[in-house]
Structures are given as C-alpha cells and as structure tokens.
Design an enzyme around this catalytic site. Structure first.
Site, short mmCIF file in Angstrom:
data_model
loop_
_atom_site.label_atom_id
_atom_site.label_comp_id
_atom_site.label_asym_id
_atom_site.label_seq_id
_atom_site.Cartn_x
_atom_site.Cartn_y
_atom_site.Cartn_z
N HIS A 73 31.73 33.42 92.39
CA HIS A 73 30.95 34.45 93.06
C HIS A 73 31.02 34.26 94.57
O HIS A 73 31.03 33.13 95.06
CB HIS A 73 29.49 34.40 92.62
CG HIS A 73 29.28 34.64 91.16
ND1 HIS A 73 28.02 34.78 90.62
CD2 HIS A 73 30.14 34.76 90.12
CE1 HIS A 73 28.12 34.98 89.32
NE2 HIS A 73 29.41 34.96 88.99
N GLU A 75 28.86 34.56 96.88
CA GLU A 75 27.74 33.81 97.45
C GLU A 75 27.87 32.32 97.19
O GLU A 75 27.60 31.51 98.07
CB GLU A 75 26.40 34.31 96.88
CG GLU A 75 26.14 35.78 97.09
CD GLU A 75 26.69 36.67 95.98
OE1 GLU A 75 26.34 37.85 95.96
OE2 GLU A 75 27.48 36.20 95.13
N CYS A 103 22.77 35.69 92.02
CA CYS A 103 22.36 35.31 90.67
C CYS A 103 21.70 33.92 90.75
O CYS A 103 21.66 33.30 91.82
CB CYS A 103 23.57 35.29 89.73
SG CYS A 103 24.73 33.93 90.05
N CYS A 106 24.06 31.32 92.24
CA CYS A 106 24.30 31.50 93.67
C CYS A 106 23.05 31.20 94.50
O CYS A 106 23.13 30.62 95.58
CB CYS A 106 24.80 32.92 93.95
SG CYS A 106 26.41 33.24 93.22
#
Length: 175
Positions: A73, A75, A103, A106
């Site tokens: 991801h 992030e 999420c 992250c």
C-alpha cells in the site's frame, strides 16, 4: 516545531506542534500521485509526506505490482521509507496526505515510524462500498482513528476530505 526531548523521555512522549497547512492543496497532490499509480498499472492509491515547513518530502504510488505484494500500500511503503529517512523525532511534525484512509496496517506503520498527522480523502468505509469484495483489495472497514487510539501517543487525523475527488480516481478500476 518539535519540542526537544527531556532526559528519560521516550519518542512517544515527544510532542510536536503541527503546522497549519492547506489540506485541500496537499490532498490534491496525493490524488495526482494516485492517478499516476493507476496510469502505471498499479492500484489507484497515492500518498505524500509533507514536512513541518510545508515542503513535500516524498511521494509514493501503490506497490502491489510486479510481485503482487498485498502489503505494498502507498501509505505503508511511504511510512517505511520515511521512518528510515527521517526518524520519529522529525516525523512527529510531519503530515502524511493520502488519497484514501489508511487501513489498519498502514495506520500502524504510520504510528510506528512517528508520523504526527494523517489527512485522507476517501474513508475506508467509502472505499469498501466502492471496491466490494475485490480479491486484490479486501478492505478492512476499520477507521484509522481506532488504530491510533490504541497507541501511546497522539496522531492527529483529518478526513474524510474531498471524498468525491478521491473516489473519481477509482472510477472503473475495480469492476
């Protein structure tokens, strides 16, 4: 401005005064990174790190491909790079701008490296409604505030902001 640590004080206790930034401006930069991510064949997510003086320090597209890394991801990858490059004392005064709410993974990565503020476009709940049960994005409908509230230091959260603009980057990506 980051307050200096006192003897015996942990990094989690080191407070930062976060700068007043134009959230809409920086979020739109994160949306552009998400568009670049999508244009390159990645999932349409993007994140940027903004320093205490308002300077863009780094940007990150999604890192799912080429290895199908489900933890790639934007992030999380940005948090990892930021933690290595800057460390928690500096990052306490920094802001991560991200196209979608981080999420749980992250958010935890952002917490662990010491980022002081997270500003996001579309919420996890909105993302889940948009992506459904897509196998490449099994969205956790867990607000990042819940993850941060479980920690020992405060992380400021701002969002959702400009959610319709954030969602536009995803149009047709998950069908």
């Amino acid at each position: 401005m980051i307050e200096p640590m006192k003897d015996g004080q942990s990094a989690g206790e080191c407070a930062a005064v976060l700068p007043d930034l134009d959230h809409a401006h920086y979020l739109r930069l994160a949306f552009k990174v998400a568009q670049q991510s999508r244009a390159s064949g990645q999932h349409p997510f993007g994140a940027i790190l903004v320093g205490p003086a308002g300077e863009v320090l780094m940007e990150q597209t999604n890192g799912y491909l080429p290895d199908r890394d489900m933890t790639g991801h934007a992030e999380r990858v940005l948090a990892t790079k930021a933690g290595i490059a800057y460390g928690p004392r500096f990052l306490a005064g920094a802001t991560m701008y991200t196209s979608c709410e981080p999420c749980a993974m992250c958010a935890a990565a952002s917490y662990w490296v010491g980022i002081g503020r997270v500003v996001y476009g579309m919420s996890e709940q909105q993302l889940k409604a948009l992506t459904g049960d897509h196998p490449e994005n099994p969205t956790l409908d867990l607000p990042c505030e819940v993850v941060f509230a479980s920690g020992q230091r405060r992380v400021e959260v701002v969002g959702p902001l400009l959610a319709e603009e954030a969602a536009a980057v995803h149009a047709g990506a998950w069908g």
